[in-house]
Design an enzyme around this catalytic site. Structure first.
Site, mmCIF file in Angstrom:
data_model
loop_
_atom_site.group_PDB
_atom_site.id
_atom_site.type_symbol
_atom_site.label_atom_id
_atom_site.label_comp_id
_atom_site.label_asym_id
_atom_site.label_seq_id
_atom_site.Cartn_x
_atom_site.Cartn_y
_atom_site.Cartn_z
ATOM 1 N N TYR A 59 39.781 -49.481 -31.383
ATOM 2 C CA TYR A 59 40.555 -47.970 -31.347
ATOM 3 C C TYR A 59 39.567 -47.131 -30.284
ATOM 4 C CZ TYR A 59 42.211 -43.598 -32.313
ATOM 5 O OH TYR A 59 42.699 -42.365 -32.174
ATOM 6 N N GLU A 115 44.599 -41.660 -26.088
ATOM 7 C CA GLU A 115 44.487 -42.766 -27.220
ATOM 8 C C GLU A 115 44.904 -44.037 -26.646
ATOM 9 O OE1 GLU A 115 45.298 -42.308 -31.863
ATOM 10 O OE2 GLU A 115 47.216 -43.132 -30.821
#
Length: 418
Positions: free
Chosen positions: A109, A197
């Site tokens: 992530y 992101e």
């Protein structure tokens, strides 16, 4: 402003972020053609919608033949993806992204966000990729790596390498990972983003790093500097009420209640919605008309609130500083004349030119309820909705309405809707 996955990947690729091969499709036939262009024997068909969690909602399909690609595209196009972020209405699927499959060795992530507490850009990374950030925080908060970036110098190469090593990335991929982190930061800074992101950022079996999914959000106030970014706006993914307000320079957030709110200032708006809830009601929106609102701007706000079919009463709560109560009062009168509002309207004015504003309302011929305090205004607007409920329950002649006449002393009794 949010953009689609394929748009975010295209922007990031311009800064040097590696992405898998893919193509956009608006029909099953085009989806099949994209798969042929990409080549290989397996593909991923992704619904392009502004929400997270689309995989769990069936918005991502793995396909091992061109026929499966056609069927997945046919099933997804025109459907609605419902997730925890969209509410019951969901988001319509009008375009698809067809992408090559990737042999994944690791998932990571990676996010860049604007941290308002430190007034800095913060890099957030976790070796537990593939999950929503909320799940990562809940299940493995210790895995989160946070780096506050000093704006005067930006993300330095040594910081990027430290993050790569902290994620346990193989030494042979550290240089590529470092370059990718710096590229994401440059995209964030130069495009005035508020979030970048990549989840998951994957390391393939062949040792390559790829952004398998990407999201970007941008500061609306900076879009005038970035025409290319502003043109990526997809109105089909926005709340129609918020879209109409944004196009008219108003700040609007749709909610699920039945009391429309016209207010100036975000803090006052939050307090007003809290007071409505405290009084037993449910706000239908958050509409901030801002400072210096002209009568025409107030009338536009009324029109926007009225366009929401769920709204059954309107509360106008103005604390005028830069604004003026007489302007707001003139706007209320103008709106009620032009729109022929068939619902209760409660007005509470305070601040600059408040006496003149109250005089304009009292001497007008429009049926409004006036209040001196926020608590009183909230009670009156909730009471007006409750009276309509009671009238509806006791009558079989259709939905009644309530009309009220402003008076310096007291409000007139309710009258049937015309």
């Amino acid at each position: 402003m949010d953009i689609h996955e394929y748009q975010a990947k295209s922007l990031l690729a311009e800064f040097g972020v590696p992405i898998p091969m893919g193509g956009l499709a608006y029909s099953p036939e085009q989806a099949t053609y994209r798969a042929t262009e990409i080549g290989g024997g397996a593909w991923v068909v992704k619904a392009q919608v502004h929400t997270g969690g689309r995989g769990k909602a069936g918005g991502i399909r793995m396909c091992s033949s061109e026929r499966e690609v056609w069927e997945a595209a046919d099933d997804l196009l025109g459907s609605r993806i419902v997730t925890d972020q969209t509410g019951d209405r969901g988001r319509g699927v009008f375009r698809l992204y067809i992408e090559q499959t990737v042999d994944i060795d690791r998932e990571i992530y990676l996010g860049f966000v604007l941290d308002r507490s430190t007034e800095r850009i913060m890099l957030v990374a976790s070796a537990a990729g593939g999950m929503e950030i909320e799940e990562i925080i809940d299940k493995s908060p210790e895995s989160l790596i946070r780096v506050v970036i000093e704006p005067a110098v930006g993300l330095q190469a040594f910081q990027a390498r430290e993050v790569a090593f902290a994620l346990g990335i193989d030494s042979g991929v550290v240089a590529e990972a470092s370059n990718l982190l710096v590229a994401c930061y440059r995209a964030f800074r130069e495009l005035d983003a508020t979030m970048v992101e990549i989840n998951p950022l994957v390391i393939t079996d062949a040792g390559r790093m790829l952004a398998l999914d990407a999201k970007m959000t941008f500061d609306d106030n900076a879009l005038f500097k970035h025409q290319k970014v502003s043109e990526l706006r997809d109105k089909s993914q926005e709340d129609p009420r918020e879209m109409r307000a944004n196009d008219r320079g108003l700040s609007y957030v749709g909610l699920d209640g039945d009391i429309g709110c016209i207010i100036n200032g975000a803090g006052l708006a939050m307090a007003t919605m809290d007071m409505i809830k405290h009084s037993g009601g449910k706000p239908a929106n958050f509409l901030d008309i801002g400072g210096g609102a002209s009568p025409e701007r107030v009338a536009k706000a009324f029109n926007l609130v009225r366009s929401d079919e769920s709204v059954r009463a309107i509360l106008v709560n103005i604390f005028a500083g830069i604004n003026r109560c007489d302007w707001v009062a003139e706007g209320v009168v103008k709106a009620m004349h032009e729109l022929d509002l068939q619902m209760p309207v409660v007005v509470r004015l305070s601040g600059t030119n408040v006496d003149e504003g109250r005089r304009i309302l009292a001497e007008s011929d429009v049926p409004v309820i006036t209040a001196d305090t926020l608590a009183e205004a909230a009670e009156k607007v909730v009471d007006a909705v409750n009276k309509e409920d009671a009238a509806l329950a006791s009558s079989s002649m259709g939905p009644p309405g309530c009309w009220y006449r402003a008076s310096p002393a007291a409000s007139a009794p309710s009258m049937p809707r015309r």
